[in-house]
Design a protein around this motif. Structure first.
Motif, PDB file in Angstrom:
ATOM      1  N   ARG A   1       0.845  -1.205   0.000  1.00 64.22           N
ATOM      2  CA  ARG A   1       0.000   0.000   0.000  1.00 64.22           C
ATOM      3  C   ARG A   1       0.879   1.253   0.000  1.00 64.22           C
ATOM      4  NH1 ARG A   1      -2.065   0.820   5.611  1.00 64.22           N
ATOM      5  NH2 ARG A   1       0.084   1.539   5.731  1.00 64.22           N
ATOM      6  N   ASP A   2       1.843   1.292   0.915  1.00 66.63           N
ATOM      7  CA  ASP A   2       2.715   2.462   1.029  1.00 66.63           C
ATOM      8  C   ASP A   2       3.552   2.662  -0.230  1.00 66.63           C
ATOM      9  OD1 ASP A   2       1.634   2.768   3.536  1.00 66.63           O
ATOM     10  OD2 ASP A   2       3.425   2.051   4.602  1.00 66.63           O
ATOM     11  N   ARG A   3       4.013   1.577  -0.822  1.00 69.77           N
ATOM     12  CA  ARG A   3       4.794   1.676  -2.060  1.00 69.77           C
ATOM     13  C   ARG A   3       3.953   2.277  -3.178  1.00 69.77           C
ATOM     14  NH1 ARG A   3       5.589  -0.418  -6.821  1.00 69.77           N
ATOM     15  NH2 ARG A   3       3.913  -1.941  -6.668  1.00 69.77           N
ATOM     16  N   ARG A   4       2.718   1.822  -3.273  1.00 69.79           N
ATOM     17  CA  ARG A   4       1.835   2.331  -4.319  1.00 69.79           C
ATOM     18  C   ARG A   4       1.460   3.798  -4.079  1.00 69.79           C
ATOM     19  NH1 ARG A   4      -0.514  -1.349  -7.759  1.00 69.79           N
ATOM     20  NH2 ARG A   4       0.330  -3.437  -7.493  1.00 69.79           N
ATOM     21  N   LEU A   5       1.229   4.170  -2.831  1.00 67.35           N
ATOM     22  CA  LEU A   5       0.904   5.561  -2.526  1.00 67.35           C
ATOM     23  C   LEU A   5       2.091   6.488  -2.790  1.00 67.35           C
ATOM     24  CD1 LEU A   5      -1.165   5.196   0.767  1.00 67.35           C
ATOM     25  CD2 LEU A   5      -2.018   5.760  -1.522  1.00 67.35           C
ATOM     26  N   ALA A   6       3.290   5.985  -2.653  1.00 68.84           N
ATOM     27  CA  ALA A   6       4.503   6.800  -2.814  1.00 68.84           C
ATOM     28  C   ALA A   6       4.943   6.954  -4.265  1.00 68.84           C
ATOM     29  CB  ALA A   6       5.641   6.193  -1.996  1.00 68.84           C
ATOM     30  N   GLY A   7       4.204   6.366  -5.190  1.00 70.42           N
ATOM     31  CA  GLY A   7       4.625   6.368  -6.591  1.00 70.42           C
ATOM     32  C   GLY A   7       4.538   7.693  -7.311  1.00 70.42           C
ATOM     33  N   GLY A   8       3.829   8.644  -6.744  1.00 76.30           N
ATOM     34  CA  GLY A   8       3.688   9.942  -7.387  1.00 76.30           C
ATOM     35  C   GLY A   8       2.699   9.893  -8.544  1.00 76.30           C
ATOM     36  N   PHE A   9       2.482  11.054  -9.144  1.00 78.68           N
ATOM     37  CA  PHE A   9       1.584  11.142 -10.296  1.00 78.68           C
ATOM     38  C   PHE A   9       1.936  12.371 -11.116  1.00 78.68           C
ATOM     39  CE2 PHE A   9      -0.347  13.759  -7.070  1.00 78.68           C
ATOM     40  CZ  PHE A   9      -1.001  14.782  -7.737  1.00 78.68           C
ATOM     41  N   ASP A  10       1.513  12.342 -12.356  1.00 82.19           N
ATOM     42  CA  ASP A  10       1.721  13.477 -13.246  1.00 82.19           C
ATOM     43  C   ASP A  10       0.453  14.315 -13.274  1.00 82.19           C
ATOM     44  OD1 ASP A  10       4.286  12.641 -13.915  1.00 82.19           O
ATOM     45  OD2 ASP A  10       3.604  11.505 -15.651  1.00 82.19           O
ATOM     46  N   TRP A  11       0.637  15.640 -13.259  1.00 86.11           N
ATOM     47  CA  TRP A  11      -0.511  16.539 -13.322  1.00 86.11           C
ATOM     48  C   TRP A  11      -0.200  17.677 -14.284  1.00 86.11           C
ATOM     49  CZ3 TRP A  11      -5.319  15.944 -12.328  1.00 86.11           C
ATOM     50  CH2 TRP A  11      -6.168  17.052 -12.330  1.00 86.11           C
ATOM     51  N   ASP A  12      -1.165  17.963 -15.141  1.00 85.21           N
ATOM     52  CA  ASP A  12      -1.020  19.028 -16.131  1.00 85.21           C
ATOM     53  C   ASP A  12      -1.555  20.333 -15.549  1.00 85.21           C
ATOM     54  OD1 ASP A  12      -0.931  20.694 -18.320  1.00 85.21           O
ATOM     55  OD2 ASP A  12      -1.919  19.286 -19.687  1.00 85.21           O
ATOM     56  N   PHE A  13      -0.662  21.259 -15.287  1.00 83.47           N
ATOM     57  CA  PHE A  13      -1.042  22.564 -14.762  1.00 83.47           C
ATOM     58  C   PHE A  13      -1.285  23.575 -15.885  1.00 83.47           C
ATOM     59  CE2 PHE A  13       1.153  20.930 -10.920  1.00 83.47           C
ATOM     60  CZ  PHE A  13       0.133  21.141  -9.996  1.00 83.47           C
ATOM     61  N   GLY A  14      -1.647  23.097 -17.042  1.00 88.18           N
ATOM     62  CA  GLY A  14      -1.949  23.989 -18.166  1.00 88.18           C
ATOM     63  C   GLY A  14      -0.696  24.674 -18.664  1.00 88.18           C
ATOM     64  N   ALA A  15      -0.690  26.010 -18.595  1.00 96.05           N
ATOM     65  CA  ALA A  15       0.453  26.783 -19.087  1.00 96.05           C
ATOM     66  C   ALA A  15       1.747  26.435 -18.357  1.00 96.05           C
ATOM     67  CB  ALA A  15       0.170  28.280 -18.966  1.00 96.05           C
ATOM     68  N   GLN A  16       1.641  25.904 -17.141  1.00 93.37           N
ATOM     69  CA  GLN A  16       2.827  25.508 -16.372  1.00 93.37           C
ATOM     70  C   GLN A  16       3.361  24.155 -16.816  1.00 93.37           C
ATOM     71  OE1 GLN A  16       4.320  27.374 -13.767  1.00 93.37           O
ATOM     72  NE2 GLN A  16       2.977  28.991 -14.491  1.00 93.37           N
ATOM     73  N   GLY A  17       2.593  23.442 -17.615  1.00 89.00           N
ATOM     74  CA  GLY A  17       3.022  22.143 -18.133  1.00 89.00           C
ATOM     75  C   GLY A  17       2.703  20.994 -17.186  1.00 89.00           C
ATOM     76  N   VAL A  18       3.109  19.811 -17.602  1.00 88.29           N
ATOM     77  CA  VAL A  18       2.892  18.598 -16.827  1.00 88.29           C
ATOM     78  C   VAL A  18       4.026  18.467 -15.812  1.00 88.29           C
ATOM     79  CG1 VAL A  18       2.719  16.081 -16.907  1.00 88.29           C
ATOM     80  CG2 VAL A  18       1.661  17.477 -18.711  1.00 88.29           C
ATOM     81  N   HIS A  19       3.642  18.237 -14.569  1.00 87.59           N
ATOM     82  CA  HIS A  19       4.621  18.080 -13.498  1.00 87.59           C
ATOM     83  C   HIS A  19       4.402  16.751 -12.802  1.00 87.59           C
ATOM     84  CE1 HIS A  19       6.625  22.072 -13.045  1.00 87.59           C
ATOM     85  NE2 HIS A  19       5.633  22.375 -13.885  1.00 87.59           N
ATOM     86  N   HIS A  20       5.511  16.128 -12.392  1.00 86.88           N
ATOM     87  CA  HIS A  20       5.429  14.896 -11.602  1.00 86.88           C
ATOM     88  C   HIS A  20       5.431  15.301 -10.130  1.00 86.88           C
ATOM     89  CE1 HIS A  20       5.581  10.663 -10.743  1.00 86.88           C
ATOM     90  NE2 HIS A  20       6.479  10.937  -9.805  1.00 86.88           N
ATOM     91  N   ILE A  21       4.337  14.947  -9.441  1.00 89.15           N
ATOM     92  CA  ILE A  21       4.176  15.268  -8.027  1.00 89.15           C
ATOM     93  C   ILE A  21       4.597  14.046  -7.215  1.00 89.15           C
ATOM     94  CG2 ILE A  21       2.559  16.017  -6.239  1.00 89.15           C
ATOM     95  CD1 ILE A  21       2.749  18.006  -8.588  1.00 89.15           C
ATOM     96  N   ALA A  22       5.620  14.196  -6.408  1.00 90.55           N
ATOM     97  CA  ALA A  22       6.098  13.101  -5.559  1.00 90.55           C
ATOM     98  C   ALA A  22       5.131  12.925  -4.388  1.00 90.55           C
ATOM     99  CB  ALA A  22       7.509  13.391  -5.056  1.00 90.55           C
ATOM    100  N   THR A  23       4.905  11.667  -3.980  1.00 86.84           N
ATOM    101  CA  THR A  23       3.888  11.414  -2.951  1.00 86.84           C
ATOM    102  C   THR A  23       4.345  10.447  -1.863  1.00 86.84           C
ATOM    103  OG1 THR A  23       2.904   9.698  -4.346  1.00 86.84           O
ATOM    104  CG2 THR A  23       1.954  11.918  -4.502  1.00 86.84           C
ATOM    105  N   THR A  24       5.622  10.482  -1.518  1.00 85.31           N
ATOM    106  CA  THR A  24       6.032   9.698  -0.354  1.00 85.31           C
ATOM    107  C   THR A  24       5.363  10.322   0.869  1.00 85.31           C
ATOM    108  OG1 THR A  24       7.948  11.055   0.165  1.00 85.31           O
ATOM    109  CG2 THR A  24       8.302   9.225  -1.399  1.00 85.31           C
TER     110      THR A  24
END
Length: 125
Positions: free
Chosen positions: A20-43
């Motif tokens: 569970r913790d490993r999967r939650l810590a995997g992060g995700f990509d989010w498109d902030f529009g003009a700011q572009g796609v960013h990878h959000i770390a989630t440890t």
């Protein structure tokens, strides 16, 4: 494998929590529009830090402010509004965190406990 070589209940429960913790810590990509796609770390440590941003973003959104918050992601720096940040966190909470936590609870309630706790079939895609 002999019967007495099988993992104990405690070991299987710990394995579910670790997966569970490993999967939650995997992060995700989010498109902030003009700011572009960013990878959000989630440890766990990342999420503690993001809670500070979330509090500021929520306050800005409630105040109706279009001011931005500077964030630093795995991709780089972005300047996001309260609603932009809250949308990213809503995505994480509803499409990653909540389904993963629910899957872990279901696995922990199974009897017998599954031996293959990391099997992708047990977890949300």
């Amino acid at each position: 494998m002999r019967f007495d070589d099988r993992p104990t209940t405690a070991a299987l429960l710990a394995a579910i929590e670790a997966e569970r913790d490993r999967r939650l810590a995997g992060g995700f990509d989010w498109d902030f529009g003009a700011q572009g796609v960013h990878h959000i770390a989630t440890t766990a440590a990342d999420m503690a830090g993001w809670e500070i941003v979330t509090r500021a973003a929520t306050a800005l959104a409630l105040a109706g402010s279009d001011a931005t918050i500077e964030i630093h992601t795995e991709t780089g720096t972005a300047h996001v509004t309260g609603p932009q940040w809250n949308a990213a966190m809503l995505h994480y909470r509803m499409t990653i965190e909540q389904p993963t936590l629910l899957a872990a609870l279901k696995l922990q309630a199974m009897r017998p406990l599954p031996q293959d706790t990391a099997n992708p079939a047990h977890w949300p895609a």
